[in-house]
Scaffold this motif. Structure first.
Motif, PDB file in Angstrom:
ATOM      1  N   GLY A   1       4.740  -1.271   1.409  1.00 22.83           N
ATOM      2  CA  GLY A   1       4.256  -1.685   0.092  1.00 22.83           C
ATOM      3  C   GLY A   1       5.185  -2.672  -0.594  1.00 22.83           C
ATOM      4  O   GLY A   1       4.730  -3.677  -1.152  1.00 22.83           O
ATOM      5  N   VAL A   2       6.491  -2.417  -0.542  1.00 18.19           N
ATOM      6  CA  VAL A   2       7.451  -3.298  -1.215  1.00 18.19           C
ATOM      7  C   VAL A   2       7.534  -4.650  -0.519  1.00 18.19           C
ATOM      8  O   VAL A   2       7.485  -5.711  -1.165  1.00 18.19           O
ATOM      9  CB  VAL A   2       8.846  -2.637  -1.270  1.00 18.19           C
ATOM     10  CG1 VAL A   2       9.880  -3.620  -1.817  1.00 18.19           C
ATOM     11  CG2 VAL A   2       8.800  -1.387  -2.135  1.00 18.19           C
ATOM     12  N   SER A   3       7.658  -4.650   0.819  1.00 17.28           N
ATOM     13  CA  SER A   3       7.797  -5.913   1.547  1.00 17.28           C
ATOM     14  C   SER A   3       6.552  -6.781   1.413  1.00 17.28           C
ATOM     15  O   SER A   3       6.655  -7.997   1.175  1.00 17.28           O
ATOM     16  CB  SER A   3       8.095  -5.628   3.022  1.00 17.28           C
ATOM     17  OG  SER A   3       7.063  -4.853   3.605  1.00 17.28           O
ATOM     18  N   CYS A   4       5.379  -6.188   1.556  1.00 16.51           N
ATOM     19  CA  CYS A   4       4.146  -6.965   1.416  1.00 16.51           C
ATOM     20  C   CYS A   4       3.985  -7.491  -0.007  1.00 16.51           C
ATOM     21  O   CYS A   4       3.514  -8.612  -0.219  1.00 16.51           O
ATOM     22  CB  CYS A   4       2.943  -6.113   1.802  1.00 16.51           C
ATOM     23  SG  CYS A   4       2.855  -5.726   3.567  1.00 16.51           S
ATOM     24  N   TRP A   5       4.380  -6.691  -0.988  1.00 11.89           N
ATOM     25  CA  TRP A   5       4.262  -7.126  -2.388  1.00 11.89           C
ATOM     26  C   TRP A   5       5.178  -8.323  -2.658  1.00 11.89           C
ATOM     27  O   TRP A   5       4.777  -9.270  -3.332  1.00 11.89           O
ATOM     28  CB  TRP A   5       4.617  -5.961  -3.311  1.00 11.89           C
ATOM     29  CG  TRP A   5       4.481  -6.294  -4.760  1.00 11.89           C
ATOM     30  CD1 TRP A   5       3.329  -6.288  -5.499  1.00 11.89           C
ATOM     31  CD2 TRP A   5       5.531  -6.685  -5.658  1.00 11.89           C
ATOM     32  NE1 TRP A   5       3.594  -6.656  -6.798  1.00 11.89           N
ATOM     33  CE2 TRP A   5       4.935  -6.906  -6.927  1.00 11.89           C
ATOM     34  CE3 TRP A   5       6.900  -6.853  -5.521  1.00 11.89           C
ATOM     35  CZ2 TRP A   5       5.674  -7.291  -8.035  1.00 11.89           C
ATOM     36  CZ3 TRP A   5       7.639  -7.239  -6.625  1.00 11.89           C
ATOM     37  CH2 TRP A   5       7.030  -7.456  -7.867  1.00 11.89           C
ATOM     38  N   VAL A   6       6.398  -8.296  -2.135  1.00 11.97           N
ATOM     39  CA  VAL A   6       7.331  -9.403  -2.348  1.00 11.97           C
ATOM     40  C   VAL A   6       6.786 -10.693  -1.742  1.00 11.97           C
ATOM     41  O   VAL A   6       6.778 -11.752  -2.380  1.00 11.97           O
ATOM     42  CB  VAL A   6       8.715  -9.063  -1.751  1.00 11.97           C
ATOM     43  CG1 VAL A   6       9.612 -10.301  -1.759  1.00 11.97           C
ATOM     44  CG2 VAL A   6       9.364  -7.934  -2.542  1.00 11.97           C
ATOM     45  N   PHE A   7       6.293 -10.625  -0.501  1.00 12.11           N
ATOM     46  CA  PHE A   7       5.750 -11.820   0.141  1.00 12.11           C
ATOM     47  C   PHE A   7       4.491 -12.302  -0.562  1.00 12.11           C
ATOM     48  O   PHE A   7       4.236 -13.514  -0.635  1.00 12.11           O
ATOM     49  CB  PHE A   7       5.460 -11.538   1.617  1.00 12.11           C
ATOM     50  CG  PHE A   7       6.660 -11.638   2.502  1.00 12.11           C
ATOM     51  CD1 PHE A   7       7.129 -12.877   2.919  1.00 12.11           C
ATOM     52  CD2 PHE A   7       7.338 -10.500   2.908  1.00 12.11           C
ATOM     53  CE1 PHE A   7       8.230 -12.972   3.734  1.00 12.11           C
ATOM     54  CE2 PHE A   7       8.449 -10.587   3.730  1.00 12.11           C
ATOM     55  CZ  PHE A   7       8.903 -11.827   4.140  1.00 12.11           C
ATOM     56  N   THR A   8       3.693 -11.383  -1.080  1.00  8.40           N
ATOM     57  CA  THR A   8       2.488 -11.781  -1.808  1.00  8.40           C
ATOM     58  C   THR A   8       2.842 -12.544  -3.076  1.00  8.40           C
ATOM     59  O   THR A   8       2.212 -13.557  -3.408  1.00  8.40           O
ATOM     60  CB  THR A   8       1.650 -10.540  -2.152  1.00  8.40           C
ATOM     61  OG1 THR A   8       1.314  -9.834  -0.957  1.00  8.40           O
ATOM     62  CG2 THR A   8       0.370 -10.940  -2.878  1.00  8.40           C
ATOM     63  N   VAL A   9       3.849 -12.078  -3.791  1.00 11.70           N
ATOM     64  CA  VAL A   9       4.300 -12.781  -5.000  1.00 11.70           C
ATOM     65  C   VAL A   9       4.801 -14.185  -4.643  1.00 11.70           C
ATOM     66  O   VAL A   9       4.498 -15.167  -5.338  1.00 11.70           O
ATOM     67  CB  VAL A   9       5.395 -11.972  -5.719  1.00 11.70           C
ATOM     68  CG1 VAL A   9       6.017 -12.782  -6.843  1.00 11.70           C
ATOM     69  CG2 VAL A   9       4.829 -10.658  -6.257  1.00 11.70           C
ATOM     70  N   ILE A  10       5.553 -14.290  -3.560  1.00  6.61           N
ATOM     71  CA  ILE A  10       6.075 -15.598  -3.143  1.00  6.61           C
ATOM     72  C   ILE A  10       4.933 -16.557  -2.816  1.00  6.61           C
ATOM     73  O   ILE A  10       4.932 -17.720  -3.254  1.00  6.61           O
ATOM     74  CB  ILE A  10       7.015 -15.436  -1.936  1.00  6.61           C
ATOM     75  CG1 ILE A  10       8.272 -14.664  -2.348  1.00  6.61           C
ATOM     76  CG2 ILE A  10       7.390 -16.805  -1.354  1.00  6.61           C
ATOM     77  CD1 ILE A  10       9.201 -14.338  -1.191  1.00  6.61           C
ATOM     78  N   PHE A  11       3.968 -16.101  -2.052  1.00  2.00           N
ATOM     79  CA  PHE A  11       2.841 -16.962  -1.698  1.00  2.00           C
ATOM     80  C   PHE A  11       2.030 -17.347  -2.924  1.00  2.00           C
ATOM     81  O   PHE A  11       1.545 -18.481  -3.026  1.00  2.00           O
ATOM     82  CB  PHE A  11       1.944 -16.264  -0.666  1.00  2.00           C
ATOM     83  CG  PHE A  11       2.314 -16.556   0.755  1.00  2.00           C
ATOM     84  CD1 PHE A  11       1.669 -17.564   1.461  1.00  2.00           C
ATOM     85  CD2 PHE A  11       3.305 -15.849   1.390  1.00  2.00           C
ATOM     86  CE1 PHE A  11       2.002 -17.851   2.768  1.00  2.00           C
ATOM     87  CE2 PHE A  11       3.659 -16.128   2.695  1.00  2.00           C
ATOM     88  CZ  PHE A  11       3.012 -17.129   3.391  1.00  2.00           C
TER      89      PHE A  11
END
Length: 219
Positions: free
Chosen positions: A80-90
């Motif tokens: 959840g944390v890793s996917c959320w961080v990459f989603t914010v970046i994109f």
């Protein structure tokens, strides 16, 4: 009475001009500027991405507040944390139009691969959290309601990333599919045209010989 014609001076001369053009292609440095992209912000993929950020934030906040974060629940928290961080970046990249400036990356294919990975990881995480939520004895400290919310949010995120993947696949096919995957894909091409002019002069004198015209008397 007409003036006598000087036999040494040509009566006519012909100038022939030949023009050649050469086109040189190269990878451009990328055009456009970094600015808020209202079109992406109001588009369906942009709205879905924003919903993913909100739901994903609630997802990992609830999981991290669970009293017994271990085993499968801990792994779901990592997803959840890793996917959320990459989603914010994109989302920042696309909402600011950075992809128009950094053209050495095939952004459609890159986002497609990431959405496929995130959808798969959230699918596994949702299954793990759902199984943990079904076992009421998982944590003696309670907090089963948090796992119930985490399971629901996990499935919602899996569906949201699947929808984003659908839009990526459609855009990827529209830009040529696998043929568009190359190093520097999506980069712009700058064409430079060079024009070379060749000028030749043919002089015909009264005596039928070919001679160059007399030089211009520069001061």
């Amino acid at each position: 009475m007409a003036d006598p014609v000087d036999p040494g001076f040509p009566t006519s001369h012909t100038t022939k001009t030949t023009t050649q053009q050469y086109a040189v292609e190269g990878s451009g440095a990328g055009g456009g500027r970094i600015a808020f992209d209202k079109a992406y912000f109001m588009s369906i993929p942009g709205i879905i991405r924003l919903v993913q950020i909100v739901v994903g934030f609630l997802y990992w906040v609830v999981l991290i507040s669970y009293e017994c974060v271990f085993g499968g629940v801990g792994w779901a928290l990592f997803v959840g944390v890793s996917c959320w961080v990459f989603t914010v970046i994109f989302y920042i990249i696309f909402v600011l139009g950075v992809q128009r400036k950094v053209t050495v990356i095939n952004w459609v294919f890159t986002e497609l691969i990431n959405n496929a990975i995130w959808c798969f990881l959230h699918l596994i995480a949702a299954i793990v959290v759902s199984v943990a939520a079904g076992k009421r004895w998982t944590c003696l400290l309670g907090g089963d309601g948090k796992l119930d919310f985490g399971a629901i949010a996990g499935w919602v995120l899996c569906i949201l990333y699947g929808v984003s993947l659908f839009f990526n696949v459609r855009d990827f096919q529209g830009m040529g599919g696998i043929n568009s995957v190359r190093f520097g894909g999506g980069s712009t091409t700058a064409t430079t045209t060079t024009t070379t002019t060749h000028q030749s002069t043919v002089v015909t004198s009264n005596e039928g010989t070919v001679e160059p015209p007399p030089p211009y008397p520069y001061p």
